[in-house]
Design a protein around this motif. Structure first.
Motif, PDB file in Angstrom:
ATOM      1  N   ARG A   1       1.260  -8.793 -14.679  1.00  0.00           N
ATOM      2  CA  ARG A   1       0.195  -7.790 -14.781  1.00  0.00           C
ATOM      3  C   ARG A   1      -1.054  -8.220 -14.010  1.00  0.00           C
ATOM      4  NH1 ARG A   1       0.867  -3.747 -18.357  1.00  0.00           N
ATOM      5  NH2 ARG A   1       2.714  -3.826 -19.675  1.00  0.00           N
ATOM      6  N   ASN A   2      -1.390  -9.489 -14.096  1.00  0.00           N
ATOM      7  CA  ASN A   2      -2.542  -9.995 -13.335  1.00  0.00           C
ATOM      8  C   ASN A   2      -2.307  -9.844 -11.830  1.00  0.00           C
ATOM      9  OD1 ASN A   2      -3.987 -10.739 -15.629  1.00  0.00           O
ATOM     10  ND2 ASN A   2      -3.111 -12.793 -15.663  1.00  0.00           N
ATOM     11  N   HIS A   3      -1.091 -10.140 -11.417  1.00  0.00           N
ATOM     12  CA  HIS A   3      -0.736 -10.012  -9.992  1.00  0.00           C
ATOM     13  C   HIS A   3      -0.828  -8.549  -9.547  1.00  0.00           C
ATOM     14  CE1 HIS A   3       1.327 -10.619  -6.191  1.00  0.00           C
ATOM     15  NE2 HIS A   3       2.167  -9.663  -6.524  1.00  0.00           N
ATOM     16  N   ASN A   4      -0.292  -7.663 -10.373  1.00  0.00           N
ATOM     17  CA  ASN A   4      -0.320  -6.236 -10.023  1.00  0.00           C
ATOM     18  C   ASN A   4      -1.746  -5.708  -9.903  1.00  0.00           C
ATOM     19  OD1 ASN A   4       2.459  -6.159 -10.016  1.00  0.00           O
ATOM     20  ND2 ASN A   4       2.634  -5.357 -12.098  1.00  0.00           N
ATOM     21  N   LEU A   5      -2.612  -6.131 -10.819  1.00  0.00           N
ATOM     22  CA  LEU A   5      -4.000  -5.659 -10.757  1.00  0.00           C
ATOM     23  C   LEU A   5      -4.694  -6.182  -9.496  1.00  0.00           C
ATOM     24  CD1 LEU A   5      -6.188  -4.048 -12.269  1.00  0.00           C
ATOM     25  CD2 LEU A   5      -6.984  -6.227 -13.223  1.00  0.00           C
ATOM     26  N   ALA A   6      -4.413  -7.434  -9.143  1.00  0.00           N
ATOM     27  CA  ALA A   6      -5.014  -8.008  -7.934  1.00  0.00           C
ATOM     28  C   ALA A   6      -4.568  -7.238  -6.689  1.00  0.00           C
ATOM     29  CB  ALA A   6      -4.635  -9.482  -7.814  1.00  0.00           C
ATOM     30  N   VAL A   7      -3.284  -6.864  -6.619  1.00  0.00           N
ATOM     31  CA  VAL A   7      -2.763  -6.104  -5.470  1.00  0.00           C
ATOM     32  C   VAL A   7      -3.351  -4.699  -5.442  1.00  0.00           C
ATOM     33  CG1 VAL A   7      -0.692  -5.124  -4.417  1.00  0.00           C
ATOM     34  CG2 VAL A   7      -0.635  -7.438  -5.351  1.00  0.00           C
ATOM     35  N   LEU A   8      -3.425  -4.050  -6.601  1.00  0.00           N
ATOM     36  CA  LEU A   8      -4.014  -2.715  -6.679  1.00  0.00           C
ATOM     37  C   LEU A   8      -5.474  -2.729  -6.227  1.00  0.00           C
ATOM     38  CD1 LEU A   8      -2.534  -1.512 -10.089  1.00  0.00           C
ATOM     39  CD2 LEU A   8      -2.248  -0.338  -7.904  1.00  0.00           C
ATOM     40  N   GLY A   9      -6.209  -3.736  -6.680  1.00  0.00           N
ATOM     41  CA  GLY A   9      -7.609  -3.848  -6.275  1.00  0.00           C
ATOM     42  C   GLY A   9      -7.755  -4.058  -4.777  1.00  0.00           C
ATOM     43  N   LEU A  10      -6.853  -4.845  -4.200  1.00  0.00           N
ATOM     44  CA  LEU A  10      -6.887  -5.090  -2.754  1.00  0.00           C
ATOM     45  C   LEU A  10      -6.620  -3.808  -1.969  1.00  0.00           C
ATOM     46  CD1 LEU A  10      -7.079  -7.302  -0.528  1.00  0.00           C
ATOM     47  CD2 LEU A  10      -4.589  -7.494  -0.673  1.00  0.00           C
TER      48      LEU A  10
ATOM     49  N   CYS B   1       0.831  -1.205   0.000  1.00  0.00           N
ATOM     50  CA  CYS B   1       0.000   0.000   0.000  1.00  0.00           C
ATOM     51  C   CYS B   1       0.865   1.255   0.000  1.00  0.00           C
ATOM     52  CB  CYS B   1      -0.931  -0.021   1.212  1.00  0.00           C
ATOM     53  SG  CYS B   1      -1.952   1.460   1.418  1.00  0.00           S
ATOM     54  N   VAL B   2       1.846   1.305   0.872  1.00  0.00           N
ATOM     55  CA  VAL B   2       2.732   2.480   0.953  1.00  0.00           C
ATOM     56  C   VAL B   2       3.512   2.648  -0.344  1.00  0.00           C
ATOM     57  CG1 VAL B   2       4.758   3.446   2.111  1.00  0.00           C
ATOM     58  CG2 VAL B   2       2.931   2.405   3.470  1.00  0.00           C
ATOM     59  N   ALA B   3       4.067   1.549  -0.857  1.00  0.00           N
ATOM     60  CA  ALA B   3       4.874   1.619  -2.085  1.00  0.00           C
ATOM     61  C   ALA B   3       4.043   2.107  -3.271  1.00  0.00           C
ATOM     62  CB  ALA B   3       5.475   0.254  -2.388  1.00  0.00           C
ATOM     63  N   ILE B   4       2.823   1.605  -3.405  1.00  0.00           N
ATOM     64  CA  ILE B   4       1.963   1.988  -4.535  1.00  0.00           C
ATOM     65  C   ILE B   4       1.578   3.462  -4.449  1.00  0.00           C
ATOM     66  CG2 ILE B   4      -0.329   1.665  -5.545  1.00  0.00           C
ATOM     67  CD1 ILE B   4      -0.051  -1.331  -4.797  1.00  0.00           C
ATOM     68  N   LEU B   5       1.140   3.898  -3.278  1.00  0.00           N
ATOM     69  CA  LEU B   5       0.703   5.287  -3.142  1.00  0.00           C
ATOM     70  C   LEU B   5       1.865   6.264  -3.267  1.00  0.00           C
ATOM     71  CD1 LEU B   5      -1.974   4.950  -0.318  1.00  0.00           C
ATOM     72  CD2 LEU B   5      -2.376   5.450  -2.735  1.00  0.00           C
ATOM     73  N   ARG B   6       3.022   5.918  -2.740  1.00  0.00           N
ATOM     74  CA  ARG B   6       4.181   6.814  -2.843  1.00  0.00           C
ATOM     75  C   ARG B   6       4.707   6.891  -4.272  1.00  0.00           C
ATOM     76  NH1 ARG B   6       5.121   8.888   1.795  1.00  0.00           N
ATOM     77  NH2 ARG B   6       5.260   7.748   3.756  1.00  0.00           N
ATOM     78  N   SER B   7       4.356   5.920  -5.110  1.00  0.00           N
ATOM     79  CA  SER B   7       4.813   5.962  -6.507  1.00  0.00           C
ATOM     80  C   SER B   7       4.107   7.061  -7.300  1.00  0.00           C
ATOM     81  CB  SER B   7       4.565   4.605  -7.178  1.00  0.00           C
ATOM     82  OG  SER B   7       3.172   4.357  -7.338  1.00  0.00           O
TER      83      SER B   7
ATOM     84  N   LYS C   1     -10.106  10.325   1.239  1.00  0.00           N
ATOM     85  CA  LYS C   1     -10.898  10.250   0.012  1.00  0.00           C
ATOM     86  C   LYS C   1     -10.044  10.578  -1.208  1.00  0.00           C
ATOM     87  CE  LYS C   1     -15.529  11.244  -1.701  1.00  0.00           C
ATOM     88  NZ  LYS C   1     -16.843  11.866  -1.385  1.00  0.00           N
ATOM     89  N   GLN C   2      -9.096  11.481  -1.048  1.00  0.00           N
ATOM     90  CA  GLN C   2      -8.183  11.793  -2.145  1.00  0.00           C
ATOM     91  C   GLN C   2      -7.338  10.571  -2.488  1.00  0.00           C
ATOM     92  OE1 GLN C   2      -6.535  15.300  -0.042  1.00  0.00           O
ATOM     93  NE2 GLN C   2      -6.946  16.451  -1.907  1.00  0.00           N
ATOM     94  N   LEU C   3      -6.881   9.856  -1.472  1.00  0.00           N
ATOM     95  CA  LEU C   3      -6.108   8.632  -1.703  1.00  0.00           C
ATOM     96  C   LEU C   3      -6.960   7.582  -2.413  1.00  0.00           C
ATOM     97  CD1 LEU C   3      -4.161   8.188   1.677  1.00  0.00           C
ATOM     98  CD2 LEU C   3      -3.330   9.192  -0.464  1.00  0.00           C
ATOM     99  N   ALA C   4      -8.244   7.516  -2.071  1.00  0.00           N
ATOM    100  CA  ALA C   4      -9.150   6.551  -2.706  1.00  0.00           C
ATOM    101  C   ALA C   4      -9.280   6.842  -4.195  1.00  0.00           C
ATOM    102  CB  ALA C   4     -10.513   6.591  -2.026  1.00  0.00           C
ATOM    103  N   TYR C   5      -9.450   8.092  -4.559  1.00  0.00           N
ATOM    104  CA  TYR C   5      -9.534   8.463  -5.976  1.00  0.00           C
ATOM    105  C   TYR C   5      -8.228   8.111  -6.707  1.00  0.00           C
ATOM    106  CZ  TYR C   5     -13.989  11.012  -5.780  1.00  0.00           C
ATOM    107  OH  TYR C   5     -15.316  11.335  -5.683  1.00  0.00           O
ATOM    108  N   ILE C   6      -7.113   8.372  -6.049  1.00  0.00           N
ATOM    109  CA  ILE C   6      -5.802   8.125  -6.680  1.00  0.00           C
ATOM    110  C   ILE C   6      -5.588   6.641  -6.920  1.00  0.00           C
ATOM    111  CG2 ILE C   6      -3.305   8.243  -6.298  1.00  0.00           C
ATOM    112  CD1 ILE C   6      -3.863  10.900  -4.761  1.00  0.00           C
ATOM    113  N   ILE C   7      -5.874   5.805  -5.928  1.00  0.00           N
ATOM    114  CA  ILE C   7      -5.639   4.376  -6.087  1.00  0.00           C
ATOM    115  C   ILE C   7      -6.577   3.769  -7.126  1.00  0.00           C
ATOM    116  CG2 ILE C   7      -7.163   3.715  -4.177  1.00  0.00           C
ATOM    117  CD1 ILE C   7      -3.887   1.982  -5.229  1.00  0.00           C
ATOM    118  N   LEU C   8      -7.806   4.248  -7.207  1.00  0.00           N
ATOM    119  CA  LEU C   8      -8.718   3.768  -8.249  1.00  0.00           C
ATOM    120  C   LEU C   8      -8.243   4.210  -9.636  1.00  0.00           C
ATOM    121  CD1 LEU C   8     -12.187   4.305  -6.523  1.00  0.00           C
ATOM    122  CD2 LEU C   8     -11.150   2.111  -7.165  1.00  0.00           C
ATOM    123  N   ASP C   9      -7.698   5.399  -9.714  1.00  0.00           N
ATOM    124  CA  ASP C   9      -7.140   5.877 -10.974  1.00  0.00           C
ATOM    125  C   ASP C   9      -5.960   5.000 -11.402  1.00  0.00           C
ATOM    126  OD1 ASP C   9      -7.047   7.686 -13.149  1.00  0.00           O
ATOM    127  OD2 ASP C   9      -5.371   8.728 -12.224  1.00  0.00           O
ATOM    128  N   LEU C  10      -5.138   4.580 -10.443  1.00  0.00           N
ATOM    129  CA  LEU C  10      -4.019   3.689 -10.739  1.00  0.00           C
ATOM    130  C   LEU C  10      -4.509   2.324 -11.204  1.00  0.00           C
ATOM    131  CD1 LEU C  10      -1.584   4.537  -7.773  1.00  0.00           C
ATOM    132  CD2 LEU C  10      -1.337   5.191 -10.181  1.00  0.00           C
TER     133      LEU C  10
END
Length: 231
Positions: free
Chosen positions: A206-215, A90-96, A107-116
């Motif tokens: 890519r499948n793994h990355n999407l699963a982690v992003l969704g989580l 979570c930290v690594a993805i958001l800091r990227s 809520k801003q973080l929620a929009y950002i992670i969904l955009d990713l």
């Protein structure tokens, strides 16, 4: 005078001189040894004292440094990720994403992670035609890739983008569910390869990355539900 007594006078005098010379030499050697030993002791003593003082100053300086430097307060990313599953990811993805560093609300973080999530799925969807061409003679892999096209299209349109709209209407429960299903479709794509052909999936990373992003997206959105329940 010891061994010189029975000798003639001339030899007697020479013997005495020789013995005195040897005694003098031995005396000098002895005194030199004593002085050298005392000097070494003095040098060692001074070195030990100097080393002790140096170590003492280092320890004092370190303790003062620890006492004067306060611990850094966790930022919004750390506080948010600490509550959900997969803290490090979570930290690594958001800091990227530079936008996350400037975020002041969950809520801003929620929009950002969904955009990713949308960005990741869109990039993968663009790569699949290249894989279809590469594996055009492998019917089972090609069939799995066709299924993944539908999965990724649905993840983008029916779930991640819908989750963004649901955030706007504060439908946090629905947004959390949409993020969950969107990420799970990455896992479903991966499973399709095992169903169709027992080979390593060319979409595995890519499948793994999407699963982690969704989580992570599901977890961040769940914090909005938690905050809402505490109002």
């Amino acid at each position: 005078m010891g061994g010189c007594d029975p000798w003639p006078l001339q030899l007697y005098l020479w013997c005495i001189k020789s013995q005195n010379l040897e005694n003098v030499i031995e005396s000098i050697r002895y005194r030199r040894h004593i002085i050298s030993y005392q000097t070494k002791l003095t040098i060692v003593s001074k070195m030990s004292s100097s080393l002790f003082l140096t170590l003492l100053l280092i320890l004092i300086s370190a303790s003062q440094g620890c006492a004067t430097v306060p611990e850094k307060e966790p930022d919004l990313i750390q506080k948010s990720c600490a509550i959900i599953v997969g803290y490090e990811e979570c930290v690594a993805i958001l800091r990227s994403d530079p936008r996350s560093i400037k975020a002041t609300k969950v809520k801003q973080l929620a929009y950002i992670i969904l955009d990713l999530c949308i960005e990741n799925a869109t990039e993968t969807l663009g790569e699949i035609p290249k894989l279809q061409e590469k594996y055009s003679k492998h019917d089972q892999i090609e069939e799995a890739l066709r299924w993944c096209v539908m999965a990724y299209e649905s993840a983008i349109k029916d779930y991640f983008r819908k989750a963004v709209d649901q955030l706007g209407t504060k439908s946090y429960r629905e947004a959390q569910y949409s993020a969950h299903i969107g990420g799970a479709l990455g896992t479903s794509c991966e499973q399709e390869f095992y169903f169709q052909a027992p080979v390593i999936s060319p979409l595995w990373p890519r499948n793994h990355n999407l699963a982690v992003l969704g989580l992570v997206a599901e977890g961040i959105v769940s914090l909005l539900r938690l905050n809402e329940s505490q109002l």
